[in-house]
Design a protein around this motif. Sequence first.
Motif, PDB file in Angstrom:
ATOM      1  N   UNK A   1       0.755  -0.991  -0.153  1.00  0.00           N
ATOM      2  CA  UNK A   1       0.107  -0.105   0.037  1.00  0.00           C
ATOM      3  C   UNK A   1       0.974   1.107   0.117  1.00  0.00           C
ATOM      4  N   UNK A   2       0.675   2.033  -0.799  1.00  0.00           N
ATOM      5  CA  UNK A   2       1.469   3.550  -0.962  1.00  0.00           C
ATOM      6  C   UNK A   2       1.123   4.151   0.293  1.00  0.00           C
ATOM      7  N   UNK A   3       2.035   4.713   0.852  1.00  0.00           N
ATOM      8  CA  UNK A   3       2.017   5.713   1.955  1.00  0.00           C
ATOM      9  C   UNK A   3       2.573   7.186   1.488  1.00  0.00           C
ATOM     10  N   UNK A   4       1.604   7.994   2.142  1.00  0.00           N
ATOM     11  CA  UNK A   4       2.119   9.548   1.751  1.00  0.00           C
ATOM     12  C   UNK A   4       2.327  10.186   3.250  1.00  0.00           C
ATOM     13  N   UNK A   5       3.455  11.210   3.033  1.00  0.00           N
ATOM     14  CA  UNK A   5       3.578  11.836   4.280  1.00  0.00           C
ATOM     15  C   UNK A   5       3.514  13.195   3.876  1.00  0.00           C
ATOM     16  N   UNK A   6       3.237  14.086   5.147  1.00  0.00           N
ATOM     17  CA  UNK A   6       2.910  15.358   4.941  1.00  0.00           C
ATOM     18  C   UNK A   6       3.985  15.998   5.743  1.00  0.00           C
ATOM     19  N   UNK A   7       5.076  17.012   5.449  1.00  0.00           N
ATOM     20  CA  UNK A   7       5.708  17.713   6.281  1.00  0.00           C
ATOM     21  C   UNK A   7       5.110  19.040   6.215  1.00  0.00           C
ATOM     22  N   UNK A   8       4.514  19.171   7.361  1.00  0.00           N
ATOM     23  CA  UNK A   8       3.734  20.493   7.766  1.00  0.00           C
ATOM     24  C   UNK A   8       2.180  20.128   7.557  1.00  0.00           C
ATOM     25  N   UNK A   9       1.479  20.738   8.494  1.00  0.00           N
ATOM     26  CA  UNK A   9       0.049  20.073   8.688  1.00  0.00           C
ATOM     27  C   UNK A   9      -0.861  21.449   8.651  1.00  0.00           C
TER      28      UNK A   9
END
Length: 266
Positions: A1-9
């Motif tokens: 499963x592809x994982x997506x990360x957010x630097x900053x929310x």
Amino acid sequence: MTKIGFIGVGGMAQAIIGGLLKARAFAPADIVVHSHQAAHYQPYAQRLGLTAVTSNAELVAASDLVVLAVTPNVAATVLTEIKPALTPQKTLISIVAGLTLAKMATLVGDQQPILRTLPNVNVEIGAGMTAVAANAELTGAARTTAEDVFNVLGSTTTLNEDQFGIFSALAGSSPAYIDFFIDSLSRAGVKYGLSKQQATQIAAQATLGSAQMVLKSDKIPFALIDQVASPGGSTVAGLLAMEEAGLMTAVVKGIDATVQRDHENA
């Protein structure tokens, strides 16, 4: 499963995350978040069931898609920090205004696949409009995977980077202008006896329907106007009064001012 990360929310990152969760494009645990303020991102992640990590490097290691969602003044510092953790198997996605593909490549290396994007706030409800531009290293399935993040949030359009400024005015800033137009219509309704709630609902639904009509029709907006404006009718009278008051000129001047300020801040 592809994982997506957010630097900053911040606000736009939360709009994207909210849209992805509504669309069930990612499981909550497959969305990884980190921010420089633990008191900000940790309660947010816990509330939505996201995966919170303690550093940007840890986020990059845990993610296939790395979304840079910081303010422009710290973007270069963050990119320099995460450069050692990035690999050509990961895609860097930027939503930072004014940050070019060339600038990012100088900071993270010219072998890094990068997608530059400019989404608008309507991504939160799956009705967004996003401009995208990719570097030469982002191709094939990797590019499709990255762009599909925004396709599930509305529509995307591929633009040259020098067109991002006008896109920002037409799609990024315009929700505020359209909201202003809807509010103006609703205030006219209040003038003639409707409640503000009724008038706003009527104006908003009419605006939504008209926008959908433009998108689904093969006619230009002016041709659709002619379908509504009967000869000698009340709609023509209203259109002429609006034009006499300078509606079209005011809209264009508003876009001019938006583009000019964007250039000043670049």
